[in-house]
Enzyme design. Structure first.
Site, PDB file in Angstrom:
ATOM      1  N   GLU A 101       0.813  -1.161  -0.002  1.00  0.00           N
ATOM      2  CA  GLU A 101      -0.040   0.154   0.028  1.00  0.00           C
ATOM      3  C   GLU A 101       0.858   1.309   0.173  1.00  0.00           C
ATOM      4  O   GLU A 101       2.051   1.190   0.653  1.00  0.00           O
ATOM      5  CB  GLU A 101      -0.853  -0.028   1.423  1.00  0.00           C
ATOM      6  CG  GLU A 101      -1.934  -1.128   1.331  1.00  0.00           C
ATOM      7  CD  GLU A 101      -2.279  -1.271   2.918  1.00  0.00           C
ATOM      8  OE1 GLU A 101      -1.942  -0.562   3.780  1.00  0.00           O
ATOM      9  OE2 GLU A 101      -2.916  -2.166   3.168  1.00  0.00           O
ATOM     10  N   LYS A 121       2.655   4.452   1.380  1.00  0.00           N
ATOM     11  CA  LYS A 121       2.680   5.090   2.653  1.00  0.00           C
ATOM     12  C   LYS A 121       2.176   6.539   2.755  1.00  0.00           C
ATOM     13  O   LYS A 121       2.942   7.353   2.078  1.00  0.00           O
ATOM     14  CB  LYS A 121       3.922   4.839   3.208  1.00  0.00           C
ATOM     15  CG  LYS A 121       4.231   5.240   4.732  1.00  0.00           C
ATOM     16  CD  LYS A 121       5.813   4.989   5.298  1.00  0.00           C
ATOM     17  CE  LYS A 121       5.698   4.824   6.678  1.00  0.00           C
ATOM     18  NZ  LYS A 121       5.575   6.348   7.178  1.00  0.00           N
ATOM     19  N   ARG A 162      -1.705   9.342  11.521  1.00  0.00           N
ATOM     20  CA  ARG A 162      -2.736   7.923  11.890  1.00  0.00           C
ATOM     21  C   ARG A 162      -3.828   8.430  12.664  1.00  0.00           C
ATOM     22  O   ARG A 162      -3.893   8.890  13.689  1.00  0.00           O
ATOM     23  CB  ARG A 162      -1.833   6.877  12.755  1.00  0.00           C
ATOM     24  CG  ARG A 162      -2.401   5.579  12.819  1.00  0.00           C
ATOM     25  CD  ARG A 162      -1.405   4.637  13.244  1.00  0.00           C
ATOM     26  NE  ARG A 162      -1.655   3.040  13.267  1.00  0.00           N
ATOM     27  CZ  ARG A 162      -0.783   2.273  13.108  1.00  0.00           C
ATOM     28  NH1 ARG A 162       0.453   2.496  13.057  1.00  0.00           N
ATOM     29  NH2 ARG A 162      -1.161   0.952  13.248  1.00  0.00           N
ATOM     30  N   ARG A 206      -2.076   8.527  17.093  1.00  0.00           N
ATOM     31  CA  ARG A 206      -1.332   7.658  17.238  1.00  0.00           C
ATOM     32  C   ARG A 206      -0.610   7.337  18.688  1.00  0.00           C
ATOM     33  O   ARG A 206      -0.490   6.187  19.076  1.00  0.00           O
ATOM     34  CB  ARG A 206       0.261   8.059  16.165  1.00  0.00           C
ATOM     35  CG  ARG A 206       1.331   7.501  16.501  1.00  0.00           C
ATOM     36  CD  ARG A 206       1.529   6.269  15.983  1.00  0.00           C
ATOM     37  NE  ARG A 206       2.758   5.717  15.874  1.00  0.00           N
ATOM     38  CZ  ARG A 206       3.316   5.100  16.993  1.00  0.00           C
ATOM     39  NH1 ARG A 206       2.819   5.123  18.124  1.00  0.00           N
ATOM     40  NH2 ARG A 206       4.457   4.680  16.922  1.00  0.00           N
ATOM     41  N   GLU A 246      -4.941   6.474   7.411  1.00  0.00           N
ATOM     42  CA  GLU A 246      -4.132   7.626   7.690  1.00  0.00           C
ATOM     43  C   GLU A 246      -4.786   9.094   7.216  1.00  0.00           C
ATOM     44  O   GLU A 246      -5.484   8.894   6.121  1.00  0.00           O
ATOM     45  CB  GLU A 246      -2.774   7.368   6.763  1.00  0.00           C
ATOM     46  CG  GLU A 246      -1.755   8.519   7.203  1.00  0.00           C
ATOM     47  CD  GLU A 246      -0.734   8.206   8.265  1.00  0.00           C
ATOM     48  OE1 GLU A 246      -1.045   7.416   9.059  1.00  0.00           O
ATOM     49  OE2 GLU A 246       0.369   9.076   8.284  1.00  0.00           O
TER      50      GLU A 246
HETATM   51  P1  AMP Z   1       6.698   5.263  10.862  1.00  0.00           P
HETATM   52  O1  AMP Z   1       5.825   6.242  11.638  1.00  0.00           O
HETATM   53  O2  AMP Z   1       7.525   5.984   9.654  1.00  0.00           O
HETATM   54  O3  AMP Z   1       7.150   4.375  11.614  1.00  0.00           O
HETATM   55  O4  AMP Z   1       5.656   4.513   9.790  1.00  0.00           O
HETATM   56  C1  AMP Z   1       4.430   4.157  10.251  1.00  0.00           C
HETATM   57  C2  AMP Z   1       3.397   5.032  10.068  1.00  0.00           C
HETATM   58  O5  AMP Z   1       3.056   5.431   8.691  1.00  0.00           O
HETATM   59  C3  AMP Z   1       2.020   4.237  10.607  1.00  0.00           C
HETATM   60  O6  AMP Z   1       2.083   4.692  12.113  1.00  0.00           O
HETATM   61  C4  AMP Z   1       1.162   5.263   9.717  1.00  0.00           C
HETATM   62  O7  AMP Z   1       0.838   6.446  10.486  1.00  0.00           O
HETATM   63  C5  AMP Z   1       1.590   5.499   8.540  1.00  0.00           C
HETATM   64  N1  AMP Z   1       1.169   5.030   7.613  1.00  0.00           N
HETATM   65  C6  AMP Z   1       1.082   5.641   6.367  1.00  0.00           C
HETATM   66  N2  AMP Z   1       0.337   4.849   5.374  1.00  0.00           N
HETATM   67  C7  AMP Z   1       0.151   3.324   6.080  1.00  0.00           C
HETATM   68  C8  AMP Z   1      -0.384   2.199   5.488  1.00  0.00           C
HETATM   69  N3  AMP Z   1      -0.884   2.167   4.222  1.00  0.00           N
HETATM   70  N4  AMP Z   1      -0.476   1.273   6.404  1.00  0.00           N
HETATM   71  C9  AMP Z   1      -0.094   1.520   7.732  1.00  0.00           C
HETATM   72  N5  AMP Z   1       0.336   2.614   8.134  1.00  0.00           N
HETATM   73  C10 AMP Z   1       0.467   3.731   7.366  1.00  0.00           C
END
Ligand code: AMP
Length: 601
Positions: free
Chosen positions: A249, A251, A256, A271, A301
């Site tokens: 998917e 990102k 979140r 989050r 998101e």
């Molecule tokens: P990170 O904060 O860089 O560790 O990345 C994880 C975060 O990406 C998650 O907590 C979500 O807020 C965000 N996110 C964006 N797109 C997605 C998706 N398709 N699936 C899950 N998380 C996503």
């Protein structure tokens, strides 16, 4: 339990900064607690009258508390303020006045539950005459307490009860209090991850035993601690972990949102598990119209999106929606779309143990196809590294952050990593493959031009989840704009403390320490070994440090300090730097630019 017994424990907890001692003292406190008061005690030791996610704040500013103290001990407000200035803590000022107060009641028999009830009452007053009601209730309460209890009770509404107790410490102590060791911790932690409510878990444990804790299910209204993503250095590594087929998917670079829906309406959690329902009326309305279920918990998101051009707006735009004022006005100006990517609960059933492919099908079945607010995140089922690269390039060219790859047969692991989700983010040439979420530990006050900002540099750290402590990883002196320096100054003034906080482990000292609370996302060029920092320090005295750190964004609104990057993750990132043949860093990526194919191949 009498409140004076509890405040005796507060004294002991205040007197140590060693985690093992904290656990030991807490477990003794828990041993003395009855099952019907353990939840309240769990909240009270964290300076709360409800779990963190409930927006119940006692809401009394220093001035108001000073009036209540003055009234309780027949003094003038100015006298209270004078002693407070001298002692530097309102609780200590109240303690001194209470000690000298002639008609102090000696029969201190208020129970912890009674004090809890009074504080909760103060938190719940609203409407006309609120200030007077809060002040008089607090002053009446103070009159009935001994001086030590007075000190701690005063610090609760002010948010200055700094005992340095994190969730993991409470969980260890709960296990120890009933089982003489920490072996129940994983079970308790699992229930905590599902409900985010320490008091709730402790009460089940005390009333019904560990088997009942094992059966804890997620509940609409209590935020589930979010599943987390791992990083991997290459597409090949990802394929090894995710299996022959996996979901991919985009990102999205927004924030979140966990949506809870039931008969009473819609609640939104961030989050970091804060209830943010009031801030996003457009999402609440959208969910009501576009999600077809009686009860549900879904995740997505939220991102500012232009439906006319199908354009995703950059994070700097989206984040303008996280505000306290002019909410409706901004909702019209900058509407959000929530890209739903997971379903955890549907019509009365916890489905976190079902495989992702089934949860996703159920999600698709309840979200309206042509809604304007809730959209399903695009998903492709992929099999090869080449396909990953193609989809990654497409996502980047649309202004997104990268990709999330998901194992099709994986459960939803609340609060956990574990290679069910793998993230790939865009990065520039010569940068670490991912940013590091650091916790602000302290501030160096400015010299020269920087004096104007009040901040000349920062000391930041990462989280050691094994020890529930924050360890230093870098100083940050450049890499911030003038506005960012000003913002750091604003934030840190509010959380400044007089001494190194209990959960901070650092050899270097900044000009002043702050409570470890605020998360900053930092990009660096490299992770190096360093004798200065305590992050991941080994027997030779060498820890990890960030080279050329610069601030990417403030994450104070969506990550708690315990959600920062962990020492284990830093170790992984450090080791990944050396698998150069696999690490795709030899190009420059930018928004809207297609990245060359070498990235993951
Ligand atoms: P990170 O904060 O860089 O560790 O990345 C994880 C975060 O990406 C998650 O907590 C979500 O807020 C965000 N996110 C964006 N797109 C997605 C998706 N398709 N699936 C899950 N998380 C996503």
């Amino acid at each position: 339990m009498n409140f004076s017994t509890l405040s005796g424990y507060y004294e002991k907890l205040e007197g140590t900064s060693k985690r093992l001692e904290l656990i030991d003292i807490l477990s003794k406190l828990f041993k003395q607690a009855r099952a019907d008061e353990i939840a309240e005690i769990c909240y009270l030791i964290q300076g709360r009258v409800a779990p963190f996610f409930e927006p119940i704040e006692i809401g009394m500013a220093e001035n108001m508390v000073a009036v209540a103290i003055a009234r309780a001990f027949n003094k003038k407000k100015a006298d209270v303020i004078k002693i407070y200035r001298k002692l530097g803590n309102m609780g200590k000022a109240a303690q001194e006045l209470s000690r000298n107060h002639k008609s102090q009641i000696t029969n201190h028999k208020l129970t912890a539950s009674e004090v809890f009830e009074e504080l909760l009452k103060i938190a719940k007053f609203s409407g006309e005459g609120t200030v007077e009601k809060k002040v008089s209730t607090l002053s009446e309460l103070l009159k009935k307490l001994d001086p030590i209890s007075v000190k701690h009770v005063v610090n609760i509404p002010l948010g200055t009860l700094r005992l340095g107790i994190g969730g993991p410490t409470v969980l260890d102590a709960l296990s120890l209090s009933k089982n003489h060791d920490k072996s129940f911790r994983p079970i308790l932690e699992d229930a905590y991850n599902k409900t985010s409510d320490l008091g709730f878990v402790a009460e089940i444990f005390f009333k019904k035993g560990i088997e009942a804790v094992k059966n804890t299910k997620i509940i609409v209204g209590k935020p589930v601690r979010p599943a987390l993503a791992e990083r991997l250095p290459s597409a090949e590594e990802a394929i090894k972990r995710l299996g022959r087929e996996f979901a991919a998917e985009p990102k999205f670079d927004g924030f979140r949102v966990q949506v809870h829906l039931d008969r009473s309406g819609v609640q939104l959690f961030s989050r970091n598990l804060e209830n943010t329902t009031h801030a996003f009326p457009d999402i609440v309305e959208g969910v009501k119209k576009e999600v077809k279920a009686k009860t549900a918990i879904l995740e997505g998101e939220a991102i500012a999106y232009n439906p006319v051009t199908s354009e995703f707006l950059p994070f700097q735009e989206t984040t303008k929606r996280r505000r306290k004022y002019k909410i409706e006005e901004m909702a019209k100006k900058l509407p959000l779309v929530i890209f739903a990517f997971d379903l955890l609960y549907i019509n009365g059933k916890d489905i976190t143990l079902k495989p992702y492919r089934e949860r996703r099908k159920l999600l698709e079945s309840i979200v309206s196809k042509n809604g304007g607010v809730v959209k399903i995140a695009e998903e492709k089922i992929l099999k090869s590294a080449k396909e990953i690269t193609e989809f990654f390039n497409k996502a980047i060219s649309e202004g997104l952050e990268g990709l999330m790859l998901k194992k099709l047969d994986s459960p939803y692991v609340a609060g956990g990593r574990g290679f069910h989700w793998v993230k790939f983010k865009r990065s520039q040439a010569g940068e670490l493959a991912d940013t590091v979420d650091c916790v602000l530990l302290g501030v160096y006050t400015g010299k020269g031009k920087r004096t104007e900002f009040g901040v000349g540099g920062l000391l930041v750290g990462v989280y050691n989840d094994k020890k529930d402590e924050f360890v230093s990883i870098t100083r940050l002196g450049t890499g911030l704009t003038d506005d960012e320096f000003r913002k750091v100054n604003e934030i840190s003034k509010k959380i400044k403390v007089n001494q190194k906080p209990a959960r901070v482990n650092s050899d270097i000292s900044p000009s002043y320490w702050v409570e470890p609370k605020v998360v900053l996302e930092i990009q660096a060029d490299e992770i190096t070994r360093s004798p200065i920092h305590t992050a991941g320090r080994d027997k030779d005295g060498s820890g990890y440090a960030l080279r050329f750190p610069r601030l990417v964004k403030f994450r104070e609104k969506d990550k708690r300090a315990e959600d920062a990057t962990t020492v284990d993750e830093i170790k992984k990132l450090y080791n990944q730097q050396f698998s150069h043949h696999k690490t795709p860093t030899s190009h420059k990526a930018s928004r809207g630019k297609v990245i060359d194919k070498e990235r993951f191949l």
